[in-house]
Design a protein around this motif. Structure first.
Motif: not given
Length: 271
Positions: A76-91
């Motif tokens: 699972e790449s979890f690519h959603e967590l590397r998009e935008g600002l909010e996802g990467p910040a929390y992850a």
């Protein structure tokens, strides 16, 4: 010796000309450091495996402190967590907190599943502030600093109301609150959420709607607790604090009616 494990990439750093060293959280061997050679090259076979948040199957040789990747597969790449600002910040905050707060021998299978569930919840778009507060409770439990929430830490009284004291170790009844004048007065909803988060398996986390005032109190309680007992300086937390403050400001501007708008044009609002 050849190892084969499932793992979550919680840290990825450059190493030499074209390599990376990744830190994996695994359910079988705790935290493991693995060198991924050539990961920075454009045509790297395993470059994607070295990306932060990746969940994969890793095979590596290890004879010393670090392993050397032999092969791997992304589960699972979890690519959603590397998009935008909010996802990467929390992850990124969840990953760095795990890496810094937990020793290798404290990173058991349960924590691996909790972090994976945390990342899944963030990728699915669940309220990131609630997801992170619940995961922070998993971290303090794993580190051995769980707060006492059901009775007064001083006299053992089980009937509230209580104050929340990071210094004293959790709940303080009104008769004992003098032991920590800075103890927090929390809404009853916040007390219930803290107790739920302490016992909850994040794999069973549903969609929870929480008032903004309660979310702010949750954040304050958990930050004060972790600052007292873990005392970590996290780069990702500084950015996240700025992001959440900006989000609050943006939300207030969006809710505030324009000066020239009539009452009926401004909408009925939310209390």
């Amino acid at each position: 010796m050849l190892y084969r494990v499932e793992g979550l990439v919680i840290r990825s750093t450059d190493y030499g000309e074209g390599n990376k060293i990744i830190t994996l959280l695994t359910p079988t061997y705790g935290k493991q450091g693995v060198v991924v050679r050539g990961a920075k090259k454009l045509k790297s076979r395993y470059g994607a495996l070295a990306q932060l948040f990746t969940y994969g199957d890793f095979s590596y040789y290890k004879s010393g402190t670090l392993g050397n990747l032999n092969s791997g597969e992304i589960l699972e790449s979890f690519h959603e967590l590397r998009e935008g600002l909010e996802g990467p910040a929390y992850a990124a905050y969840a990953a760095e907190l795990t890496d810094r707060a937990i020793n290798d021998d404290e990173a058991a299978a349960y924590l691996f599943h909790q972090l994976k569930a945390c990342q899944t919840a963030l990728a699915e778009g669940k309220d990131p502030q609630i997801v992170l507060r619940a995961y922070e409770m998993k971290i303090v439990n794993a580190a051995g600093y769980a707060p006492l929430l059901d009775e007064c830490v001083s006299c053992g009284k089980s009937q509230g109301p209580f104050r929340f004291s990071a210094i004293a170790g959790g709940a303080l009844c009104l008769q004992c609150r003098h032991r920590d004048p800075s103890a927090l007065e929390l809404e009853e909803t916040v007390w219930k959420l803290l107790r739920v988060f302490s016992a909850l398996d994040l794999r069973r986390l549903g969609n929870i709607t929480v008032r903004e005032s309660s979310k702010r109190q949750l954040q304050l309680a958990m930050r004060r607790w972790m600052d007292t007992h873990l005392n970590l300086v996290l780069k990702s937390r500084n950015f996240l604090d700025q992001w959440e403050k900006y989000g609050d400001m943006l939300g207030e501007r969006m809710k505030r009616p324009e000066p020239s708008a009539k009452p009926e044009e401004a909408g009925d609002g939310t209390v």
